[in-house]
Write a protein that holds these residues in place. Structure first.
Motif, PDB file in Angstrom:
ATOM      1  N   GLY A 255       0.816  -1.202   0.000  1.00  0.00           N
ATOM      2  CA  GLY A 255       0.000   0.000   0.000  1.00  0.00           C
ATOM      3  C   GLY A 255       0.850   1.252   0.000  1.00  0.00           C
ATOM      4  N   ASN A 259      -5.200   4.352   3.281  1.00  0.00           N
ATOM      5  CA  ASN A 259      -6.402   4.451   2.457  1.00  0.00           C
ATOM      6  C   ASN A 259      -6.185   3.949   1.038  1.00  0.00           C
ATOM      7  OD1 ASN A 259      -8.021   5.708   4.514  1.00  0.00           O
ATOM      8  ND2 ASN A 259      -6.872   7.598   4.137  1.00  0.00           N
ATOM      9  N   ASN A 260      -5.085   3.242   0.824  1.00  0.00           N
ATOM     10  CA  ASN A 260      -4.769   2.746  -0.522  1.00  0.00           C
ATOM     11  C   ASN A 260      -3.967   1.457  -0.394  1.00  0.00           C
ATOM     12  OD1 ASN A 260      -4.748   2.875  -3.389  1.00  0.00           O
ATOM     13  ND2 ASN A 260      -2.698   3.790  -3.351  1.00  0.00           N
ATOM     14  N   TYR A 262      -3.496  -2.627  -1.497  1.00  0.00           N
ATOM     15  CA  TYR A 262      -3.789  -3.654  -2.490  1.00  0.00           C
ATOM     16  C   TYR A 262      -3.364  -5.015  -1.950  1.00  0.00           C
ATOM     17  CZ  TYR A 262      -4.451   0.028  -5.985  1.00  0.00           C
ATOM     18  OH  TYR A 262      -4.906   1.114  -6.685  1.00  0.00           O
ATOM     19  N   HIS A 272      -8.683  -4.089  -3.778  1.00  0.00           N
ATOM     20  CA  HIS A 272      -8.260  -2.729  -3.442  1.00  0.00           C
ATOM     21  C   HIS A 272      -9.089  -2.218  -2.280  1.00  0.00           C
ATOM     22  CE1 HIS A 272      -7.981   1.801  -4.549  1.00  0.00           C
ATOM     23  NE2 HIS A 272      -7.022   1.454  -3.693  1.00  0.00           N
ATOM     24  N   TYR A 273      -8.404  -1.942  -1.166  1.00  0.00           N
ATOM     25  CA  TYR A 273      -9.049  -1.341  -0.001  1.00  0.00           C
ATOM     26  C   TYR A 273      -8.740   0.153  -0.024  1.00  0.00           C
ATOM     27  CZ  TYR A 273      -9.932  -0.078   4.860  1.00  0.00           C
ATOM     28  OH  TYR A 273     -10.389   0.538   6.013  1.00  0.00           O
ATOM     29  N   TYR A 274      -9.795   0.997   0.013  1.00  0.00           N
ATOM     30  CA  TYR A 274      -9.607   2.436  -0.133  1.00  0.00           C
ATOM     31  C   TYR A 274     -10.049   3.227   1.093  1.00  0.00           C
ATOM     32  CZ  TYR A 274     -14.319   1.583  -2.043  1.00  0.00           C
ATOM     33  OH  TYR A 274     -15.602   1.133  -2.262  1.00  0.00           O
ATOM     34  N   GLY A 275      -9.915   2.618   2.265  1.00  0.00           N
ATOM     35  CA  GLY A 275     -10.116   3.353   3.511  1.00  0.00           C
ATOM     36  C   GLY A 275     -11.426   3.088   4.200  1.00  0.00           C
ATOM     37  N   TRP A 278     -13.870  -1.901   0.026  1.00  0.00           N
ATOM     38  CA  TRP A 278     -12.944  -2.525  -0.910  1.00  0.00           C
ATOM     39  C   TRP A 278     -13.679  -2.931  -2.179  1.00  0.00           C
ATOM     40  CZ3 TRP A 278     -13.507  -7.617  -2.572  1.00  0.00           C
ATOM     41  CH2 TRP A 278     -14.443  -8.394  -1.872  1.00  0.00           C
ATOM     42  N   ASN A 325      -5.396   2.635 -11.127  1.00  0.00           N
ATOM     43  CA  ASN A 325      -6.725   2.794 -10.542  1.00  0.00           C
ATOM     44  C   ASN A 325      -7.428   1.445 -10.538  1.00  0.00           C
ATOM     45  OD1 ASN A 325      -6.365   5.618 -10.121  1.00  0.00           O
ATOM     46  ND2 ASN A 325      -6.800   5.968 -12.293  1.00  0.00           N
TER      47      ASN A 325
END
Length: 450
Positions: A255, A259-260, A262, A272-275, A278, A325
């Motif tokens: 990561g 907040n980012n 993988y 992908h976990y974005y905070g 996912w 992305n």
């Protein structure tokens, strides 16, 4: 334009030869001739340097293109060498190799037609790093089969390794299973980190991977559950298993920040976990994704993220994936004949992929991965990591441990040999290397101090 050279002569003789590779930055191909009274200008600036390479930014103004230019290299010995090249864009990145470590060079670009030159640009190459490592090993497990899959170094007094360790005791089962070990500067402590199995069952199952930003921001994953440690408590952040028919088990995570994150794994799985939540990213492959790494690209002002995929014991198929992305770009793998297990890179400078062989590039979009000169070992290589491009470590089967100091590679297998085991992962930070894996039925951890 690529001008070939004799690298061995550069290292052993008094003459210096350069390989010049021009990377176009501008899309301009032709320009109208400047007015008669306008004199072109050439500007050369240092972009970066390794032990043996330099990247120089060439900027031109009012220069009729295409143009024939000369690059003059002033060597530390007092002599110089000049190469002629054709320039078709006003802004270009010049790549020069075959330099020597810890030396001061100067470079100057001249226009043959206009009789103008840039100011001499000094370049100091990086020094090689020390190989004065001493190694110490520990094993864990007293019953059944134990293993360590991954490791993260916070500092020399704060090291975490994860896997599955079985310790015989007087409990009802006759043993207790641990999934982590932690070094506090004086001793290793066995830990049971809580995680969740499908659908929401608290377990202390094996942990597959770890990635640490700081002592209060550490991320773990079991085969399906992403867990965060804030320095005091462990908390579940994502459960990737959404049905009983689950085939996307996590193998590795990386990561850029909390907040980012993988996670990659079996059968082409990318999460992908974005905070706050996912999503699964379609990878376009059913191969196991064995490793992931990212670095910030100063040119694009974006994170560059690469992953490698292979079914290591099943076929010779392989893929190199770039994650942008929520989309995937397949990277050229020409020159690579064998399965891949790991990737590490510094954006726009050096790219390594390893497995059955070591392969490298200086630019991701170069057509061929260089492999033949880097056939370093007969043993399979499981993981590559680095402090910098002059401080790289690779570990693999039978305890193979390879270090690149910026100039040459060296094997430490005589000090780290495993007669019936392998190193599965490694981390390096400052003057500390920690490799983990298994030796027979025991989990093994080896620390190298420099």
């Amino acid at each position: 334009m690529l001008l070939k050279n004799c690298y061995k002569k550069v290292l052993t003789g008094s003459l210096f030869f350069i390989t010049l590779f021009i990377i176009s930055i501008s899309c301009d191909s032709t320009e109208p001739p400047p007015p008669d009274e306008t004199k072109p200008t050439l500007t050369l600036a240092i972009d970066d340097a390794s032990c043996t390479e330099a990247w120089l930014q060439l900027t031109t103004k009012d220069l009729t293109l295409p143009a024939e230019l000369k690059l003059k290299q002033y060597n530390p010995s007092g002599d110089s060498v000049t190469q002629t090249f054709s320039l078709s864009t006003k802004d270009s990145l010049l790549y020069i190799d075959s330099l020597l470590p810890n030396q001061i060079y100067s470079f100057q670009v001249s226009s043959i037609e206009h009789q103008v030159s840039s100011i001499k640009q000094p370049v100091t190459t990086m020094d090689t790093t020390s190989r004065n490592f001493t190694f110490q090993s520990w094993t864990f497990g007293t019953i059944g089969s134990s293993i360590l899959y991954d490791v993260a170094i916070i500092n020399e007094n704060n090291i975490w390794a994860v896997g599955e360790i079985m310790i015989a005791d007087t409990s009802q089962n006759g043993y207790t299973t641990y999934n982590a070990v932690h070094w506090d500067g004086s001793e290793w402590e066995l830990l049971r980190i809580p995680n969740y199995d499908y659908p929401n069952v608290l377990v202390y199952g094996a942990l597959q991977t770890i990635f640490a930003f700081s002592e209060n921001d550490i991320w773990f994953s079991s085969y399906s559950n992403l867990v965060h440690y804030n320095g005091n408590t462990f908390s579940s952040k994502a459960q990737f298993m959404t049905s009983i028919n689950f085939t996307g088990q996590v193998i590795k995570l990386w990561g850029s920040d909390k907040n980012n994150i993988y996670c990659v794994g079996r059968n082409g799985a990318i999460y992908h976990y974005y905070g706050t939540n996912w999503q699964r990213i379609e990878s376009g492959t059913t191969l196991n994704i064995n490793d992931i790494w990212g670095d910030y690209n100063d040119k694009t002002q974006e994170w560059e993220i690469l992953a490698v995929a292979s079914n290591i014991y099943g076929s010779f198929d392989k893929e190199i994936l770039q994650i942008k992305n929520a989309s995937i770009e397949i990277i050229n793998k020409d020159g690579i004949d064998e399965p891949l297990s790991s990737v590490w890179f510094k954006s726009n400078r050096k790219y390594y992929v390893v497995g059955s062989g070591t392969y490298e590039k200086t630019n991701l979009y170069n057509p061929i991965w260089k492999g033949d000169p880097l056939d370093l070992t007969n043993y399979f290589e499981n993981r590559v990591r680095a402090n910098e491009i002059n401080d790289v470590i690779i570990v693999g089967a039978y305890g193979e441990s390879l270090h690149f100091n910026g100039l040459t590679w060296k094997s430490f297998i005589n000090e780290t040999f495993l007669s019936n085991g392998t190193f599965l992962s490694v981390d390096i930070k400052n003057n500390l290397i920690v490799a983990v894996g298994y030796q027979s039925a025991l989990a093994v951890l080896t620390v190298g101090h420099r």
